[in-house]
Every structure is written in C-alpha cells, then in structure tokens.
Design an enzyme around this catalytic site. Structure first.
Site, short mmCIF file in Angstrom:
data_model
loop_
_atom_site.label_atom_id
_atom_site.label_comp_id
_atom_site.label_asym_id
_atom_site.label_seq_id
_atom_site.Cartn_x
_atom_site.Cartn_y
_atom_site.Cartn_z
N LYS A 86 43.47 28.02 41.94
CA LYS A 86 44.71 28.82 41.87
C LYS A 86 45.88 27.96 41.37
CE LYS A 86 43.36 32.95 43.35
NZ LYS A 86 43.14 34.02 42.36
N ALA A 136 34.43 31.87 43.81
CA ALA A 136 33.80 30.57 44.03
C ALA A 136 32.51 30.84 44.81
CB ALA A 136 34.72 29.65 44.82
N ILE A 195 44.94 39.97 52.29
CA ILE A 195 44.62 41.40 52.38
C ILE A 195 43.11 41.53 52.54
CG2 ILE A 195 44.70 43.63 51.21
CD1 ILE A 195 46.96 42.68 49.51
N ARG A 196 42.69 42.44 53.41
CA ARG A 196 41.26 42.65 53.59
C ARG A 196 40.68 43.41 52.38
NH1 ARG A 196 37.92 41.68 57.44
NH2 ARG A 196 39.46 41.29 59.06
N SER A 211 40.27 47.01 46.47
CA SER A 211 40.68 45.99 45.49
C SER A 211 42.17 46.05 45.19
CB SER A 211 39.93 46.18 44.17
OG SER A 211 38.55 45.95 44.32
N TYR A 249 39.99 27.60 52.33
CA TYR A 249 40.29 28.09 50.97
C TYR A 249 39.83 27.05 49.94
CZ TYR A 249 42.46 31.10 47.50
OH TYR A 249 42.67 31.94 46.43
N LEU A 293 37.05 43.11 49.36
CA LEU A 293 35.68 42.57 49.27
C LEU A 293 35.72 41.04 49.21
CD1 LEU A 293 33.58 44.86 46.90
CD2 LEU A 293 33.49 44.69 49.40
N GLY A 334 38.99 43.72 37.46
CA GLY A 334 38.97 43.34 38.88
C GLY A 334 38.87 44.46 39.89
N VAL A 380 33.83 37.76 32.63
CA VAL A 380 34.69 36.67 32.16
C VAL A 380 33.98 35.31 32.13
CG1 VAL A 380 36.86 37.81 32.80
CG2 VAL A 380 35.75 36.25 34.43
P1 NAD Z 1 38.05 42.10 45.03
O1 NAD Z 1 36.75 41.57 45.53
O2 NAD Z 1 38.30 43.54 45.18
O3 NAD Z 1 38.27 41.68 43.52
C1 NAD Z 1 37.72 40.51 42.93
C2 NAD Z 1 37.20 40.94 41.57
O4 NAD Z 1 36.71 39.85 40.80
C3 NAD Z 1 36.05 41.95 41.69
O5 NAD Z 1 36.40 43.17 41.09
C4 NAD Z 1 34.93 41.29 40.92
O6 NAD Z 1 34.11 42.21 40.22
C5 NAD Z 1 35.72 40.40 39.96
N1 NAD Z 1 34.88 39.37 39.34
C6 NAD Z 1 34.20 38.36 39.94
N2 NAD Z 1 33.52 37.66 39.02
C7 NAD Z 1 33.78 38.22 37.81
C8 NAD Z 1 33.37 37.95 36.47
N3 NAD Z 1 32.53 36.95 36.19
N4 NAD Z 1 33.85 38.75 35.48
C9 NAD Z 1 34.70 39.77 35.75
N5 NAD Z 1 35.13 40.07 36.99
C10 NAD Z 1 34.66 39.30 38.01
O7 NAD Z 1 39.18 41.26 45.81
P2 NAD Z 1 40.77 41.16 45.62
O8 NAD Z 1 41.24 40.58 46.88
O9 NAD Z 1 41.31 42.43 45.14
O10 NAD Z 1 40.93 40.02 44.49
C11 NAD Z 1 41.66 40.19 43.31
C12 NAD Z 1 42.48 38.94 43.02
O11 NAD Z 1 43.50 38.82 44.01
C13 NAD Z 1 41.71 37.64 43.04
O12 NAD Z 1 42.18 36.79 42.01
C14 NAD Z 1 42.09 37.05 44.37
O13 NAD Z 1 41.96 35.65 44.38
C15 NAD Z 1 43.53 37.49 44.46
N6 NAD Z 1 44.14 37.44 45.80
C16 NAD Z 1 43.54 38.06 46.86
C17 NAD Z 1 44.13 38.01 48.13
C18 NAD Z 1 43.48 38.63 49.34
O14 NAD Z 1 43.79 38.25 50.45
N7 NAD Z 1 42.58 39.61 49.17
C19 NAD Z 1 45.35 37.34 48.28
C20 NAD Z 1 45.95 36.73 47.18
C21 NAD Z 1 45.33 36.79 45.94
O1 0WE Z 2 41.42 34.40 46.56
C1 0WE Z 2 40.94 34.95 47.53
C2 0WE Z 2 39.45 35.26 47.55
C3 0WE Z 2 38.66 34.08 47.09
C4 0WE Z 2 37.17 34.23 47.06
C5 0WE Z 2 36.44 34.93 48.00
C6 0WE Z 2 35.05 34.98 47.92
C7 0WE Z 2 34.20 35.69 48.92
C8 0WE Z 2 32.87 36.09 48.35
C9 0WE Z 2 36.50 33.56 46.07
N1 0WE Z 2 35.16 33.57 45.98
C10 0WE Z 2 34.44 34.26 46.87
N2 0WE Z 2 33.07 34.22 46.77
C11 0WE Z 2 32.26 35.03 47.49
O2 0WE Z 2 31.02 34.91 47.41
N3 0WE Z 2 41.75 35.24 48.59
C12 0WE Z 2 43.14 34.85 48.54
C13 0WE Z 2 41.27 35.85 49.86
C14 0WE Z 2 40.96 34.74 50.79
O3 0WE Z 2 39.82 34.03 50.66
C15 0WE Z 2 39.87 33.04 51.63
C16 0WE Z 2 41.05 33.13 52.36
C17 0WE Z 2 41.76 34.22 51.82
C18 0WE Z 2 43.10 34.70 52.25
C19 0WE Z 2 38.94 32.03 51.89
C20 0WE Z 2 39.19 31.14 52.93
C21 0WE Z 2 40.36 31.23 53.66
C22 0WE Z 2 41.30 32.22 53.39
#
Ligand code: NAD
Ligand code: 0WE
Length: 272
Positions: free
Chosen positions: A164, A95, A193-194, A18, A157, A196, A12, A64
């Site tokens: 989730k 998604a 969290i901000r 990240s 979401y 990608l 990830g 994955v």
């Molecule tokens: P991120 O974009 O840095 O990480 C998402 C990762 O998913 C990327 O590294 C991407 O390469 C990987 N990925 C996507 N498709 C894949 C595949 N087919 N095989 C392997 N890897 C794949 O963003 P992030 O915010 O660090 O997300 C990490 C986790 O944290 C996610 O499960 C996300 O839902 C969760 N999360 C994020 C937030 C938030 O606000 N950013 C909050 C709560 C939970």
């Molecule tokens: O789990 C997440 C990220 C979910 C996510 C984000 C993307 C953007 C790029 C899943 N799939 C994609 N597909 C893409 O093409 N978070 C918890 C961060 C997040 O995502 C949101 C949030 C928050 C917070 C989407 C809508 C509303 C709030």
C-alpha cells in the site's frame, strides 16, 4: 444528476459488500454508465449480477496479474467507448493468506512480497498505461483504495503495508506523469470494513472494535461513505485535486493516543 453521460470502468466487485460495489452504486445513482470487470470465471457470476443491478454496459475479464488480460480488456473498452472514458476505479488488493498472519519478519517471503506488490500496487500502473489515451480524451481520473497500514504498523497487515505504501507513491507519480493530459489520480484511505478481503483475517473483529474506540467519530465507516467520497473525487467538483490520499476513516489516522486508550485497564492498570 452529477455524472449524466459520464463513463467509468469499475474493477474489484466480488460481492455486495465490496467497496467497489458501493462506488458503482454512487456512480450509477448520479447517472453514470459503467463497465464492470472480473478477474476469473469464479467471480464472473457475481459481477454479472452486479451488472444487472447497475444496468452496466459491459462486463469484461480483467485479471490484473496478466498484461494480456488488461490489454484485451481495454481494447474492448475502446471498441465500446472509443471517444473516451471519465474514470477508472481500482479496488483490488491481494497477498497470499500466509503473509497476513503473525510476525512480519518471519511471515514475509520473497514470493509473497512479489505477489502482494504485483496485484495490489503495480496493477494500478498497468491499468493507467492502457486507460491513458481514453482518459485523456475526457480529462478523466483514476481512483484506488489504500489503508492506514501503509503509514503505521497494524498487526498482521504485514507485507500489504509495504504494497500500500508503494501504491500510494504510484498515485503521486501517475498524477505527475499524466497531469499534463488533464488526467487526475487519487486514492481513498478507508477505515476497516467487513468485506470478502477482510474475512478470514484473524482478529479483524478486534480491529473493528478498537478502531471505533480510537476514531474521533467513535464508530467505524460504511462502504457507502467510501462510495460517496469516491463519487466526489471522480466528479468535476474535484477538478483541482490530484495526487491526493483522502482518508475516509472516521478520523482514526489523526489520533495518536485517545482518551479511550488512556482509560483501558490493560494499558494503565490502577492509575486512572
Ligand atoms: P473485496 O474482496 O470485495 O475486493 C477485492 C477485489 O480484488 C475482489 O473483487 C477481487 O476479485 C479483486 N482481485 C483480486 N485479485 C485480482 C486480480 N488478479 N485481478 C483483478 N481483480 C482481483 O474487498 P474490499 O475490501 O472491497 O477491497 C477493495 C480494495 O479496498 C482493496 O484494495 C483493499 O485493500 C482496499 N481496502 C479495504 C479495506 C477494508 O477494510 N475492507 C480498507 C481499506 C482499503
Ligand atoms: O487491504 C485489505 C485487505 C488485504 C487482503 C486481504 C486478504 C484476505 C484473503 C489482501 N490479501 C488477502 N488475501 C486473502 O487470501 N484491508 C485493508 C482489509 C484488512 O486486511 C487486514 C486488515 C485489514 C483492515 C489484514 C490484517 C490486519 C488488518
């Protein structure tokens, strides 16, 4: 150092923002050895950079979406660390973008739902299957990342909330299934969290603004705070904790109606 001599597979990492990067940072700081994975050639360069930063042992492909890719990945992990691993970090969610925009009932499609559940939820079980034997050798643990949208409704979401919820149920079933082998399975439910994965989400800025108003700590959280909580859950200090969803969200999930919300004009005009 808390994790000297311990070994972790970290999925990830896509950028320095990240959550997985911050987890790797915390593990590395405590002396752990790391293997990092990437899903495709587009991301490989970023993960190579991370591997240099974290002095990682190996960088392996692990998409994955593919059982073959996961299998090949863990064959290489076994070739390198045949006498076991201490942990696997799953920080993957996806998604199709059109699923995360607008009215849930209208936006959600069969295909979008299948992809979201496959990549964001089933993949954790798929990793568990392949990591099981190596984890059992060292009484290791697994960790995944989830979000409040699994429990309560948050705008846009959408189907990720379903995925989730499924992921969190898998934490409990995996913990029970593999507990007899001494393997623990936990999740961190992180506040917004901000990263990608947050970029391109309409009104994400607004989500951050509202979260910091509602949360008891009156601020948002950082990647490093998730990294440190992850370090705890993956460490021997958490040896009695499994099947747990731990919130790292500045307390957001504990509040139904905040004083801040009571005072917002749009909600209660003329009656403060
Ligand atoms: P991120 O974009 O840095 O990480 C998402 C990762 O998913 C990327 O590294 C991407 O390469 C990987 N990925 C996507 N498709 C894949 C595949 N087919 N095989 C392997 N890897 C794949 O963003 P992030 O915010 O660090 O997300 C990490 C986790 O944290 C996610 O499960 C996300 O839902 C969760 N999360 C994020 C937030 C938030 O606000 N950013 C909050 C709560 C939970
Ligand atoms: O789990 C997440 C990220 C979910 C996510 C984000 C993307 C953007 C790029 C899943 N799939 C994609 N597909 C893409 O093409 N978070 C918890 C961060 C997040 O995502 C949101 C949030 C928050 C917070 C989407 C809508 C509303 C709030």
């Amino acid at each position: 150092m808390l994790l000297q001599g311990q070994r972790f597979v970290v999925t990830g990492i896509a950028s320095k923002l990240s959550i997985a990067w911050a987890i790797a940072e915390a593990l590395h700081r405590e002396g752990a050895s790391l293997i990092l994975t990437y899903p495709n050639d587009k991301i490989k360069k970023r993960v190579d950079m991370a591997a240099e930063h974290f002095e990682a042992d190996l960088v392996l492909e692990c998409d994955v979406a593919s059982d073959e890719s996961i299998k090949a990945c863990f064959e290489q992990v076994t070739a390198h660390w045949g006498d076991g691993i201490n942990g696997v970090i799953h920080a993957i969610g996806f998604a199709p973008m059109d699923q995360l925009d607008g009215d849930f009932t209208s936006a959600t499609t069969r295909e979008g739902s299948q992809i979201a559940h496959d990549i964001s939820s089933y993949s954790f079980v798929a990793l568990a299957k392949e990591a099981r034997e190596l984890l059992a050798m060292r009484h290791g643990s697994m960790l995944t990342l989830t979000y409040e949208g699994s429990i309560s409704v948050l705008p846009n979401y959408n189907v990720m909330g379903m995925a989730k919820a499924s992921l969190e149920a898998s934490v409990r079933y995996l913990a029970t299934s593999m507990g007899g082998e001494g393997i623990r399975v936990n999740a961190i439910s992180a506040g917004p969290i901000r990263t990608l994965a947050a970029s391109g989400i309409k009104s994400f800025r607004k989500m951050l603004d509202i979260s910091e108003k509602i949360a008891p700590l009156q601020r948002n959280i950082t990647q490093m705070e998730v990294g440190n909580a992850a370090l705890f859950l993956l460490s021997p200090w958490a040896s009695g904790i499994t099947g747990e969803i731990m919130f790292v969200d500045a307390g957001f999930n504990t509040v139904a109606i905040s004083e801040q919300l009571m005072m917002m004009d749009a909600v209660t005009p003329n009656q403060k």
